[in-house]
Design a protein around this motif. Structure first.
Motif, PDB file in Angstrom:
ATOM      1  N   ALA A  60       0.856  -1.199   0.000  1.00 46.06           N
ATOM      2  CA  ALA A  60       0.000   0.000   0.000  1.00 46.06           C
ATOM      3  C   ALA A  60       0.889   1.245   0.000  1.00 46.06           C
ATOM      4  CB  ALA A  60      -0.937  -0.002   1.207  1.00 46.06           C
ATOM      5  N   LEU A  61       1.949   1.213   0.790  1.00 40.84           N
ATOM      6  CA  LEU A  61       2.911   2.322   0.810  1.00 40.84           C
ATOM      7  C   LEU A  61       3.607   2.468  -0.543  1.00 40.84           C
ATOM      8  CD1 LEU A  61       4.691   4.499   2.182  1.00 40.84           C
ATOM      9  CD2 LEU A  61       6.157   2.623   2.974  1.00 40.84           C
ATOM     10  N   VAL A  62       3.988   1.370  -1.156  1.00 45.95           N
ATOM     11  CA  VAL A  62       4.650   1.401  -2.464  1.00 45.95           C
ATOM     12  C   VAL A  62       3.737   2.053  -3.504  1.00 45.95           C
ATOM     13  CG1 VAL A  62       5.510  -0.058  -4.349  1.00 45.95           C
ATOM     14  CG2 VAL A  62       6.195  -0.531  -1.986  1.00 45.95           C
ATOM     15  N   GLU A  63       2.452   1.698  -3.476  1.00 44.38           N
ATOM     16  CA  GLU A  63       1.493   2.333  -4.397  1.00 44.38           C
ATOM     17  C   GLU A  63       1.519   3.849  -4.213  1.00 44.38           C
ATOM     18  OE1 GLU A  63      -0.798   1.070  -6.682  1.00 44.38           O
ATOM     19  OE2 GLU A  63      -0.527  -1.076  -6.319  1.00 44.38           O
ATOM     20  N   ASP A  64       1.468   4.293  -2.967  1.00 50.27           N
ATOM     21  CA  ASP A  64       1.451   5.735  -2.691  1.00 50.27           C
ATOM     22  C   ASP A  64       2.762   6.387  -3.116  1.00 50.27           C
ATOM     23  OD1 ASP A  64       0.023   8.040  -1.592  1.00 50.27           O
ATOM     24  OD2 ASP A  64       1.554   8.021  -0.029  1.00 50.27           O
ATOM     25  N   ASN A  65       3.881   5.739  -2.788  1.00 52.21           N
ATOM     26  CA  ASN A  65       5.189   6.301  -3.165  1.00 52.21           C
ATOM     27  C   ASN A  65       5.289   6.525  -4.664  1.00 52.21           C
ATOM     28  OD1 ASN A  65       6.531   6.641  -0.739  1.00 52.21           O
ATOM     29  ND2 ASN A  65       7.553   4.679  -0.819  1.00 52.21           N
ATOM     30  N   TRP A  66       5.054   5.489  -5.436  1.00 50.66           N
ATOM     31  CA  TRP A  66       5.309   5.587  -6.864  1.00 50.66           C
ATOM     32  C   TRP A  66       4.287   6.434  -7.606  1.00 50.66           C
ATOM     33  CZ3 TRP A  66       9.673   5.222  -9.068  1.00 50.66           C
ATOM     34  CH2 TRP A  66      10.674   4.449  -8.476  1.00 50.66           C
ATOM     35  N   ALA A 111      -5.285   2.387  -1.548  1.00 49.18           N
ATOM     36  CA  ALA A 111      -4.051   2.770  -2.230  1.00 49.18           C
ATOM     37  C   ALA A 111      -4.099   2.383  -3.710  1.00 49.18           C
ATOM     38  CB  ALA A 111      -2.846   2.121  -1.546  1.00 49.18           C
ATOM     39  N   VAL A 112      -4.606   1.201  -4.005  1.00 43.04           N
ATOM     40  CA  VAL A 112      -4.696   0.753  -5.391  1.00 43.04           C
ATOM     41  C   VAL A 112      -5.678   1.621  -6.169  1.00 43.04           C
ATOM     42  CG1 VAL A 112      -5.512  -1.138  -6.875  1.00 43.04           C
ATOM     43  CG2 VAL A 112      -3.959  -1.616  -4.964  1.00 43.04           C
ATOM     44  N   GLU A 113      -6.827   1.881  -5.604  1.00 39.78           N
ATOM     45  CA  GLU A 113      -7.820   2.711  -6.290  1.00 39.78           C
ATOM     46  C   GLU A 113      -7.276   4.119  -6.539  1.00 39.78           C
ATOM     47  OE1 GLU A 113     -10.902   3.621  -8.519  1.00 39.78           O
ATOM     48  OE2 GLU A 113     -10.450   1.617  -7.752  1.00 39.78           O
ATOM     49  N   ARG A 114      -6.615   4.655  -5.565  1.00 41.23           N
ATOM     50  CA  ARG A 114      -6.012   5.985  -5.704  1.00 41.23           C
ATOM     51  C   ARG A 114      -4.954   5.969  -6.808  1.00 41.23           C
ATOM     52  NH1 ARG A 114      -2.126   8.935  -1.761  1.00 41.23           N
ATOM     53  NH2 ARG A 114      -2.527  11.111  -2.258  1.00 41.23           N
ATOM     54  N   SER A 115      -4.137   4.925  -6.844  1.00 44.79           N
ATOM     55  CA  SER A 115      -3.111   4.801  -7.884  1.00 44.79           C
ATOM     56  C   SER A 115      -3.734   4.736  -9.267  1.00 44.79           C
ATOM     57  CB  SER A 115      -2.258   3.553  -7.645  1.00 44.79           C
ATOM     58  OG  SER A 115      -1.498   3.685  -6.476  1.00 44.79           O
ATOM     59  N   ARG A 116      -4.793   3.967  -9.399  1.00 43.76           N
ATOM     60  CA  ARG A 116      -5.463   3.864 -10.708  1.00 43.76           C
ATOM     61  C   ARG A 116      -5.925   5.234 -11.196  1.00 43.76           C
ATOM     62  NH1 ARG A 116      -8.353  -1.402  -8.787  1.00 43.76           N
ATOM     63  NH2 ARG A 116      -7.030  -2.969  -9.783  1.00 43.76           N
ATOM     64  N   LYS A 117      -6.480   6.015 -10.308  1.00 46.44           N
ATOM     65  CA  LYS A 117      -6.938   7.358 -10.681  1.00 46.44           C
ATOM     66  C   LYS A 117      -5.762   8.259 -11.034  1.00 46.44           C
ATOM     67  CE  LYS A 117     -11.148   7.131  -7.963  1.00 46.44           C
ATOM     68  NZ  LYS A 117     -11.838   7.544  -6.752  1.00 46.44           N
ATOM     69  N   LEU A 118      -4.663   8.116 -10.314  1.00 51.51           N
ATOM     70  CA  LEU A 118      -3.505   8.974 -10.535  1.00 51.51           C
ATOM     71  C   LEU A 118      -2.779   8.690 -11.845  1.00 51.51           C
ATOM     72  CD1 LEU A 118      -2.113   9.048  -6.901  1.00 51.51           C
ATOM     73  CD2 LEU A 118      -2.939  11.033  -8.186  1.00 51.51           C
ATOM     74  N   VAL A 119      -2.839   7.466 -12.343  1.00 52.05           N
ATOM     75  CA  VAL A 119      -2.156   7.152 -13.600  1.00 52.05           C
ATOM     76  C   VAL A 119      -3.061   7.314 -14.815  1.00 52.05           C
ATOM     77  CG1 VAL A 119      -0.507   5.600 -12.511  1.00 52.05           C
ATOM     78  CG2 VAL A 119      -2.559   4.655 -13.539  1.00 52.05           C
ATOM     79  N   ASP A 120      -4.348   7.447 -14.586  1.00 54.21           N
ATOM     80  CA  ASP A 120      -5.289   7.589 -15.688  1.00 54.21           C
ATOM     81  C   ASP A 120      -4.938   8.815 -16.533  1.00 54.21           C
ATOM     82  OD1 ASP A 120      -7.574   6.899 -17.217  1.00 54.21           O
ATOM     83  OD2 ASP A 120      -8.719   8.464 -16.182  1.00 54.21           O
ATOM     84  N   GLY A 121      -4.633   8.577 -17.787  1.00 57.67           N
ATOM     85  CA  GLY A 121      -4.335   9.671 -18.696  1.00 57.67           C
ATOM     86  C   GLY A 121      -2.916  10.204 -18.646  1.00 57.67           C
ATOM     87  N   VAL A 122      -2.082   9.698 -17.757  1.00 61.48           N
ATOM     88  CA  VAL A 122      -0.696  10.160 -17.710  1.00 61.48           C
ATOM     89  C   VAL A 122       0.060   9.536 -18.886  1.00 61.48           C
ATOM     90  CG1 VAL A 122       1.463  10.115 -16.392  1.00 61.48           C
ATOM     91  CG2 VAL A 122      -0.706  10.444 -15.211  1.00 61.48           C
TER      92      VAL A 122
END
Length: 137
Positions: A60-66, A111-122
Motif C-alpha cells: 500500500a505504501l509502495v502504491e502511494d510512493n510511486w 491505495a490501489v484505487e487511488r493509484s489507478r486514478k492517478l495514472v489515468d491519462g498520464v
C-alpha cells in the motif's frame, strides 16, 4: 470472496499491457491473503521476518510512493504522513501486526484505487521528476 485475476492481453497496446500486468500482480497478492485471519497475517515464515500482513501494508505504501509522491509530487497520504521512519525504517511491515485484517485490506484497496486514478491519462513518456526516498532499512 473470489478474486478475479485476469491474464494481461498479449496483443494490447503498451499502456493496456502495463496496467494489465500491474493489476494481475495486485490480484495475486489479494488471492494470497484472502480469508486469512489476524494470526495468519502476522505469522512469520523463517528465514524471512516479513509477514503477509506486513507485505500488504508495505505494498500500500509502495502504491502511494510511486504513483502519488514520485509521479505527481504529492505529499505522502495521511496513512504515512506522521510516521517516524528514522526510528523504524520498516514501520509499515512491523505495525501491520497491530492492524485488523479488514483495516489492512481497506488500506491496500484504497491505495490501489487511488493509484489507478492517478495514472489515468498520464502519458507513458512522462518522466518522474520527484524522488524523495525515505531511509530504508
Amino acid at each position: 470472496m473470489s478474486i478475479d485475476r485476469t491474464d494481461p492481453a498479449y496483443d494490447a497496446d503498451e499502456r493496456t499491457q502495463l496496467l494489465g500486468y500491474l493489476d494481475y500482480h495486485r490480484a495475486t497478492l489479494l488471492r494470497k491473503v484472502d480469508g486469512l485471519d489476524a494470526e495468519q497475517l502476522t505469522a512469520k515464515h523463517p528465514p524471512s521476518t516479513m509477514t503477509l500482513g506486513g507485505l500488504l501494508k508495505h505494498l500500500a505504501l509502495v502504491e502511494d510512493n510511486w504513483f502519488s509522491v514520485f509521479l505527481h509530487g504529492n505529499e505522502y497520504d495521511a496513512a504515512w504522513a506522521d510516521v517516524d521512519w528514522d526510528s523504524d525504517p520498516d514501520w509499515d511491515r512491523h505495525s501491520a501486526a497491530d492492524d485488523e485484517p479488514a483495516t489492512l485490506h481497506a488500506l491496500y484497496a484504497y491505495a490501489v484505487e487511488r493509484s489507478r486514478k492517478l495514472v489515468d491519462g498520464v502519458p507513458l513518456d512522462r518522466r518522474v521528476t520527484t524522488i524523495r526516498l525515505r531511509k530504508m532499512g
